[in-house]
Design a protein around this motif. Sequence first.
Motif, PDB file in Angstrom:
ATOM      1  N   ASP A   7       0.806  -1.215   0.000  1.00 10.88           N
ATOM      2  CA  ASP A   7       0.000   0.000   0.000  1.00 10.88           C
ATOM      3  C   ASP A   7       0.846   1.274   0.000  1.00 10.88           C
ATOM      4  O   ASP A   7       0.300   2.378   0.031  1.00 10.88           O
ATOM      5  N   THR A  50      -6.714   4.108  10.258  1.00  6.86           N
ATOM      6  CA  THR A  50      -5.578   3.215  10.083  1.00  6.86           C
ATOM      7  C   THR A  50      -4.488   3.540  11.101  1.00  6.86           C
ATOM      8  O   THR A  50      -4.441   4.633  11.654  1.00  6.86           O
ATOM      9  N   ALA A 104      -8.156   0.843   0.418  1.00  9.05           N
ATOM     10  CA  ALA A 104      -9.148  -0.059   1.010  1.00  9.05           C
ATOM     11  C   ALA A 104     -10.306  -0.317   0.058  1.00  9.05           C
ATOM     12  O   ALA A 104     -10.791  -1.452  -0.064  1.00  9.05           O
ATOM     13  N   SER A 105     -10.735   0.723  -0.650  1.00  8.29           N
ATOM     14  CA  SER A 105     -11.827   0.573  -1.613  1.00  8.29           C
ATOM     15  C   SER A 105     -11.414  -0.308  -2.790  1.00  8.29           C
ATOM     16  O   SER A 105     -12.201  -1.121  -3.292  1.00  8.29           O
ATOM     17  N   SER A 161      -9.316  -2.752  -2.735  1.00  9.07           N
ATOM     18  CA  SER A 161      -9.137  -4.142  -2.334  1.00  9.07           C
ATOM     19  C   SER A 161     -10.462  -4.850  -2.075  1.00  9.07           C
ATOM     20  O   SER A 161     -10.485  -6.063  -1.895  1.00  9.07           O
ATOM     21  N   GLU A 162     -11.556  -4.087  -2.005  1.00  7.25           N
ATOM     22  CA  GLU A 162     -12.862  -4.700  -1.724  1.00  7.25           C
ATOM     23  C   GLU A 162     -13.493  -5.320  -2.976  1.00  7.25           C
ATOM     24  O   GLU A 162     -13.231  -4.885  -4.073  1.00  7.25           O
TER      25      GLU A 162
END
Length: 443
Positions: free
Chosen positions: A223, A396, A439-440, A442-443
């Motif tokens: 990341d 985070t 995060a978005s 990886s969803e």
Amino acid sequence: MTLASISISNSMKAFRLRSKELDGIQSGPSALLALLVSLLPILHQFVSPFPFLSLGELLLLPIVLLFLITDLNEIVIDRNLALFYAIPIGLTFLVFFIPNSYFDLAASIRLIARIALYFFLILICARRIDLKTLAGVYSYVALATGVLLLLQCFFHYFTSIELPVMRSYCEVLYEYPDSKSLTGEEYYALFGFRPASIFTEPSYFAFYMTPLLIMLLFIDKKDSPLPTFIADRKIVFAAFLTITSLFSTSSAALLVLALIWGLFLFYGLRESRVRRRGIIVAAVVLGTVLIALLLYGLGAFDVLIARTLSGASLDHRVLRGFVIFETLDPAHQLFGVGLNNHAAYIEANGIVTAYDEETANYSFISDVFNRLITSGVIGFVALVCFSLSLFSSSKTKVEKVFVIVLFVNFCFNSWQYSFRFAFMMIFIYLIRKWMMRKASASE
């Protein structure tokens, strides 16, 4: 497969890797803004042709005004940040109408103008800059300054040559208006050998390293917004930053390093990666001990420990502020004496403490007590609420670490109305946006 085809294939792979590395890198005005922000702590050391503006602020002002005009209807105001700045400003104008004989309105207006610049700079950067762009420039500059600091140490300890220091080039330093230009020999003769690379103070060098060290330790490699070469060797570069910060003999650096590495170990234990994290921490501790022994052998460790045990400059930043606040009358304890007016109040009322410097005008007081003195208990509560709100909204661990480091520095440093606070807040906002995007995805 021929050697030529292998060479072409390897070249294409390298090109694709380089293309991936450059993906997301900005250009144009946004890239210029990222460059100026990454260089702000360096350029801020120089005065500009205009009074009360550093060179870094002068270069940023036109581009901030440009984006403010073009993006006026699209800029999102962070209410928490707005209150952080607005409450002290409001209290300053309130105090102005309380009968007094000290108030310097011009001094307050100068600081309010600077607050406005940094407030809009933070909001514009949060909208306009991509973290990958900023981190790319900043990381290489930070590492280069670390290499220069090690060269200063090498030449000092092993040759008779003293490399030039930044004070050789600053005829008039922005934060110390009456300072003189000093050669390397003169600087070290006056202050002892305290290398600072291209900064005028070792603590400024340590401050510049802090965001990079946090990103290296608390953002996973997959990341990371940092260049691949650096992200793939994150622990190596984190150790390098730690070592160079120790070499600077800054007591503030020692405190911040202990805090950051302590949080690194804490989060590692929470995530149950005890063995792997334990090996990494043990290796870094061992390396740091070896460096400390080297520092001791060279005599630099004595300077670092002696400054830390003696309180370094913390006595007039912290203890002095506490004593001054105790002397305020009840009204000023509640509302403060006004932004940028603590020196005028001290001089008008003849306040003397055991921790005074030569001049009150340029004596730093830590942010906690600066708030209590200039904005009273109300302003102090606003500072605490801002910090708690910023921490609670952090999702985070890297965001949380940034906020913790920021708050700890509020306790012993003078950041809240300066470029240092803006610099840290820009990274906090951009990292928040970057991690949400990751995060978005990886969803």
